[in-house]
Design a protein around this motif. Sequence first.
Motif, PDB file in Angstrom:
ATOM      1  N   HIS A 299       0.961  -1.283  -0.018  1.00 52.35           N
ATOM      2  CA  HIS A 299      -0.023  -0.020   0.071  1.00 52.35           C
ATOM      3  C   HIS A 299       0.810   1.278  -0.041  1.00 52.35           C
ATOM      4  O   HIS A 299       1.950   1.215   0.476  1.00 52.35           O
ATOM      5  CB  HIS A 299      -0.685   0.012   1.301  1.00 52.35           C
TER       6      HIS A 299
ATOM      7  N   GLU B 230       0.949   3.783   1.618  1.00 53.94           N
ATOM      8  CA  GLU B 230       1.308   4.252   3.011  1.00 53.94           C
ATOM      9  C   GLU B 230       1.635   3.236   3.835  1.00 53.94           C
ATOM     10  O   GLU B 230       1.772   3.785   5.027  1.00 53.94           O
ATOM     11  CB  GLU B 230      -0.043   5.117   3.500  1.00 53.94           C
ATOM     12  N   GLN B 231       2.029   2.359   3.579  1.00 54.36           N
ATOM     13  CA  GLN B 231       2.278   1.058   4.427  1.00 54.36           C
ATOM     14  C   GLN B 231       3.478   1.310   5.415  1.00 54.36           C
ATOM     15  O   GLN B 231       3.378   0.910   6.423  1.00 54.36           O
ATOM     16  CB  GLN B 231       2.655  -0.136   3.571  1.00 54.36           C
TER      17      GLN B 231
ATOM     18  N   ARG C 268       2.354   3.546   8.209  1.00 55.41           N
ATOM     19  CA  ARG C 268       1.249   2.935   9.015  1.00 55.41           C
ATOM     20  C   ARG C 268       1.508   1.766   9.823  1.00 55.41           C
ATOM     21  O   ARG C 268       1.086   1.619  10.935  1.00 55.41           O
ATOM     22  CB  ARG C 268      -0.167   2.753   7.927  1.00 55.41           C
TER      23      ARG C 268
ATOM     24  N   GLN D   7       3.589   2.978  12.511  1.00 52.34           N
ATOM     25  CA  GLN D   7       3.064   3.605  13.642  1.00 52.34           C
ATOM     26  C   GLN D   7       2.407   2.501  14.422  1.00 52.34           C
ATOM     27  O   GLN D   7       1.891   2.311  16.018  1.00 52.34           O
ATOM     28  CB  GLN D   7       1.684   4.570  13.378  1.00 52.34           C
ATOM     29  N   ALA D   8       1.759   1.467  13.889  1.00 55.88           N
ATOM     30  CA  ALA D   8       0.861   0.112  14.641  1.00 55.88           C
ATOM     31  C   ALA D   8       1.826  -0.498  15.450  1.00 55.88           C
ATOM     32  O   ALA D   8       1.251  -1.023  16.692  1.00 55.88           O
ATOM     33  CB  ALA D   8       0.350  -0.498  13.284  1.00 55.88           C
TER      34      ALA D   8
ATOM     35  N   ALA E  43      -3.698  -3.126  11.093  1.00 55.59           N
ATOM     36  CA  ALA E  43      -3.341  -1.995   9.782  1.00 55.59           C
ATOM     37  C   ALA E  43      -3.490  -2.320   8.649  1.00 55.59           C
ATOM     38  O   ALA E  43      -3.689  -1.930   7.615  1.00 55.59           O
ATOM     39  CB  ALA E  43      -2.113  -1.221  10.333  1.00 55.59           C
ATOM     40  N   TRP E  44      -2.794  -3.548   8.390  1.00 55.23           N
ATOM     41  CA  TRP E  44      -2.583  -4.100   6.971  1.00 55.23           C
ATOM     42  C   TRP E  44      -4.020  -4.374   6.473  1.00 55.23           C
ATOM     43  O   TRP E  44      -4.157  -4.235   5.216  1.00 55.23           O
ATOM     44  CB  TRP E  44      -1.520  -5.283   7.191  1.00 55.23           C
TER      45      TRP E  44
ATOM     46  N   SER F 196      -6.566  -3.040   7.008  1.00 54.73           N
ATOM     47  CA  SER F 196      -7.333  -1.988   6.667  1.00 54.73           C
ATOM     48  C   SER F 196      -6.833  -1.196   5.327  1.00 54.73           C
ATOM     49  O   SER F 196      -7.697  -0.949   4.657  1.00 54.73           O
ATOM     50  CB  SER F 196      -7.055  -0.725   7.971  1.00 54.73           C
ATOM     51  N   MET F 197      -5.548  -1.429   5.065  1.00 55.14           N
ATOM     52  CA  MET F 197      -5.033  -0.919   3.808  1.00 55.14           C
ATOM     53  C   MET F 197      -5.452  -1.872   2.649  1.00 55.14           C
ATOM     54  O   MET F 197      -5.796  -1.287   1.703  1.00 55.14           O
ATOM     55  CB  MET F 197      -3.462  -0.941   4.082  1.00 55.14           C
TER      56      MET F 197
END
Length: 345
Positions: free
Chosen positions: A168, A170-171, A174, A177-178, A292-293, A295-296
């Motif tokens: 993604h 923005e991976q 993100r 952050q996760a 998070a993954w 969600s992406m």
Amino acid sequence: MRLFISPWVKRVAIAIIILAIALVAIGAIYEQTARNRAAKDYPAPGELVDVGGRRIHLNCEGQGTPLVLLEAGADTSGSALWQPVQEEVARFTRVCSYDRAGIMWSDPAKDQRNGLAIVEDLHKVLRAANEQPPYILVGASMGGPYVMTYTKNYGDEVAGMVLVDASHPEQTARLAQATGESESDPIPFAFRALAAIVWTGLPRLVLPDAEVPELPPQTAKAITAYQPTSLKAAFAEAAVFEDSLREAGTFRTLGNLPLAVLSRGKPWSAFTEAEQIASGLTEEQFNRAEAAWASMQAEEASWSTNSTHQVLADSSHVMQLERPDAVISAIKDVFGRVTRADATP
């Protein structure tokens, strides 16, 4: 005061220097011999296509349209990992895999290896080989951003898309952050050093053999044989991953293009203890990263109004090896949607 160095010390120093030079020379000869042997024992399964003074390996099988193009993720194995998928897709349409510049059988390139350069290479090799659109693009991992960039630049050639646990845009931020971990260098120093001294033969001696039980032994041996020479190109891509992700992130609207998204869903408990340790994460960090993954991945499925999204609870990231059947089914699904749309008056 004059420093006195005994003749014995001088002789030892000279002997060490001569020995070092001899070892480097022997290593260079060993590396060149190994490369010649690899070319003889493991020749390219496809065609080496000239794209302006260098060659790109393109491996096509089957007949039919639209053509399915398989774009690999970021590693040194290139097209080889697609073998289980390619063999089955070739039964119902034409399918091509290829090796990006410097990977496996393809010649290296001198320019920066960002997404735009990779897309231009792909476009050139398909045209030079007279492989006609429309294409269904299948991108695994970092191959996802590459096929998105291809579609941004050559959208009139693209009839459908399959994203296989694709990266993604923005991976990096993100996921950091996760997990609470800082963004790390994609290329550890030790690997940079290995890539710089490939010509000495040392990387060939220290790198482990490719263990890919899902592939025929001959294919795994080919990956091992070409791994040292693929390192530099793989790292050149990794060095500009963020640029490639940003470029892909400027295009996230596929309209009603037929799209299938496959996402990993293997839980922490399904990994061995050794795999858990190797991840460098705690169970809590892993679960946050996977959320998070997920969600992406859902966002990627929203990029088309004509999409499907399947989460594979029994697969981790390299699902073209772990679940080739699911990848093949997704390709068949998109292929069916494309051909039905073409047949509609």
